[in-house]
Design an enzyme around this catalytic site. Sequence first.
Site, PDB file in Angstrom:
ATOM      1  N   GLU A  57      -1.262   9.707  -5.073  1.00 55.48           N
ATOM      2  CA  GLU A  57      -2.347  10.659  -4.806  1.00 55.48           C
ATOM      3  C   GLU A  57      -2.390  11.799  -5.815  1.00 55.48           C
ATOM      4  O   GLU A  57      -1.444  12.573  -5.957  1.00 55.48           O
ATOM      5  CB  GLU A  57      -2.159  11.279  -3.422  1.00 55.48           C
ATOM      6  CG  GLU A  57      -2.634  10.376  -2.296  1.00 55.48           C
ATOM      7  CD  GLU A  57      -2.310  10.958  -0.924  1.00 55.48           C
ATOM      8  OE1 GLU A  57      -1.635  11.990  -0.862  1.00 55.48           O
ATOM      9  OE2 GLU A  57      -2.745  10.353   0.068  1.00 55.48           O
ATOM     10  N   SER A  63      -8.794  16.577   7.972  1.00 53.17           N
ATOM     11  CA  SER A  63      -9.989  17.290   8.433  1.00 53.17           C
ATOM     12  C   SER A  63     -11.226  16.697   7.782  1.00 53.17           C
ATOM     13  O   SER A  63     -11.196  15.650   7.191  1.00 53.17           O
ATOM     14  CB  SER A  63      -9.880  18.775   8.128  1.00 53.17           C
ATOM     15  OG  SER A  63      -9.424  18.999   6.818  1.00 53.17           O
ATOM     16  N   THR A  74       5.982   6.051   1.646  1.00 53.89           N
ATOM     17  CA  THR A  74       4.983   5.643   2.652  1.00 53.89           C
ATOM     18  C   THR A  74       4.391   4.388   2.180  1.00 53.89           C
ATOM     19  O   THR A  74       3.409   4.395   1.456  1.00 53.89           O
ATOM     20  CB  THR A  74       3.783   6.559   2.755  1.00 53.89           C
ATOM     21  OG1 THR A  74       4.217   7.759   3.232  1.00 53.89           O
ATOM     22  CG2 THR A  74       2.781   6.030   3.765  1.00 53.89           C
ATOM     23  N   LYS A  95       0.868  -1.166   0.000  1.00 55.16           N
ATOM     24  CA  LYS A  95       0.000   0.000   0.000  1.00 55.16           C
ATOM     25  C   LYS A  95       0.913   1.226   0.000  1.00 55.16           C
ATOM     26  O   LYS A  95       2.064   1.177   0.439  1.00 55.16           O
ATOM     27  CB  LYS A  95      -0.935   0.034   1.200  1.00 55.16           C
ATOM     28  CG  LYS A  95      -0.334   0.298   2.554  1.00 55.16           C
ATOM     29  CD  LYS A  95       0.071   1.718   2.888  1.00 55.16           C
ATOM     30  CE  LYS A  95      -0.997   2.716   2.574  1.00 55.16           C
ATOM     31  NZ  LYS A  95      -0.481   4.097   2.926  1.00 55.16           N
TER      32      LYS A  95
END
Lengths: 397, 397
Positions: free
Chosen positions: B273, B397, B193, B182
Amino acid sequence: MSVTAAQGFTAAGIAAGIKAPFVSGNGGNPDLALVVNNGPRLAAAGVFTSNRVKAAPVVWSEQVLKGGTVSAVVLNSGGANACTGPLGFQDTHATAERAAEVLGLNAGEVAIASTGLIGLRLPMDKLLPGIDRAAAELTEHGGEKAAIAIKTTDSVHKTAQVTVGGTRPGDGGGWTVGGMAKGAGMLAPGLATMLVVLTTDADVPAAELDTALRAATRTTFDRVDSDGCMSTNDTVLLLASGASGVVPDTAEFAEAVRAVCDDLARQLIGDAEGASKDIRIEVVGAASEDDAVEVGRSIARNNLLKCAIHGEDPNWGRVLSAIGTTSAVFEPDQLNVAINDIWVCKNGSVGEDRDLVDMRYREVRITADLAAGTESAVIWANDLTADYVHENSAYSS
Amino acid sequence: MSVTAAQGFTAAGIAAGIKAPFVSGNGGNPDLALVVNNGPRLAAAGVFTSNRVKAAPVVWSEQVLKGGTVSAVVLNSGGANACTGPLGFQDTHATAERAAEVLGLNAGEVAIASTGLIGLRLPMDKLLPGIDRAAAELTEHGGEKAAIAIKTTDSVHKTAQVTVGGTRPGDGGGWTVGGMAKGAGMLAPGLATMLVVLTTDADVPAAELDTALRAATRTTFDRVDSDGCMSTNDTVLLLASGASGVVPDTAEFAEAVRAVCDDLARQLIGDAEGASKDIRIEVVGAASEDDAVEVGRSIARNNLLKCAIHGEDPNWGRVLSAIGTTSAVFEPDQLNVAINDIWVCKNGSVGEDRDLVDMRYREVRITADLAAGTESAVIWANDLTADYVHENSAYSS
């Protein structure tokens, strides 16, 4: 203000047609600036990009500055004249020769600075006649026009001024340091993509100018890190005319130069491409100033953190993750981080409530305490925004 | 495929309620994976983040791996358990103890890996019962479910497999290396990451696993630099069961491990991303491999270039400006740069027509020739997009 705040300087800014097709009659976008030191002193110092790929004007001006004498500076926007090979260097040389000819100077004392796209030759058929026209428009009030002519994607022109020992320039006993700057993207240390010309009417020899300028840039322009990218064209020049007749105190002069550089550096960050936040990163408790600067830069360049700041998210985990990539002295479980004065991370773990952090304003303050000593440093950065992406994905097309 | 492609392993992936409020009945988002080595061999090797701020599970697993034996791995998404202090470490310890208890193992042989937000404690009241449930669901076909459970912002789960000496796993004389990964943002060397678990049924001792894994990650995961950010949690594990009974050729085994790592690394870049382009940066003509890697990383991390690539703008000036910040051996006027095989920069200056460069496809190839030697390296990166900014400005958030 600007480069004509100090006595002994004239300047001009015109539209030569470098930036866009020249439209006879309206003049087009200003793109050519001329700054002339009328003396009596012609002392100068310069600091240039540490990028090893240097634009032709940087290679030229570095040679000029070795002599410690600069009588005029020609600056253009609309083209960086970088990565243009031997012909690009000839263009810079011809620019200096033309300015020297029209102004009655030695070409070896004419500094050149260019900014704009890399990899394109300058339109010399526009630039050389432009020098003639700029020379004809030189005035003691031309500083603003010069500052406007060096803009690229800057939204506003940037000038600053400090006057010491008199209430206004020209007062008995007083002297001034003034200057102009451009720089919007590619802002990173060593230096930012910036062209800066500072002038002073203080009577200061080249060696002292050099010392003052290097000390000033080290803690101002060199600590501006908008987007981590280092330009091929960065140039900061300091010219002294001695026209005030005052020999200033060395420390006082150095402080005036630093103050003007600091003012201009803040203006650069405040007008960085696409930015919505100015981020002041202060690293304290460092074992050395080098450690503080290394940590500050690592935080300044962390894209994930820059996005979080844009989103007004006090994501201190990304600060710690950036600190962790450095070689600075610290223990992970002793790190403290404040965002806008709320210590959201204490001893490497959760601190005060992150909901207490108010991030509505443009300026965001990050304090990173390494708990390893007493040294500190401040680095200024910007957030990362969709506007930055848009502006820089369409820049050359 | 995945971690159960090789014989001797069982796995499970369940929704424990770590990621989102657990909804009884539908199970919520998968967030807990369990991988068990049923032997006969229990050899293992691991490579971890070089970030000095390490998550609790990294600190724990580094200790476990020193023994060279791993009988089970517990992985969770929904929380990184990083910067959580001594209590966070106790949570990791308790996780290993629970897995050991329910599986009848030694806790010192249970590796732990976590991914998600930094600075939040894990909901142990969800995680510990989840281990019991995962253990009850362990099967030889659980690899896909495990790969799904470790996703964070990954849009797809990632698995890979190489089988040597047999047409399918379990064939006489054959052995397999399989794995899952992942990783979506915070992808940078040292490592990205990423959580990666590789398994093999080849009979290989821990020391040889370690050598093969370090060699493989050095040229695969360590050369993936999506956004320049280095995580606190990166973990790559390689477990060997020996269940095939085959002792493989050392070089052949190392190559199989490298191939699986390479496959997974490419999948990570392809799913980074917000990215719209995968950028393959090949540095050739370098005086040393270190030079090639340094230059490749500098290009990979240049935000202005990443924006230009997003805008399908073959802005080679930004490539040169990035090369110029490195300490690699080169002369600026000998640099050559190709974008999608068009040599837009030759000898540090304008080369072939940039309009010939076709950048419509997702993969963009940049070749930088330093003209200083015969060494080379490939670094993979992504472009910088407004979607990246959006995704990462709203992450917590």
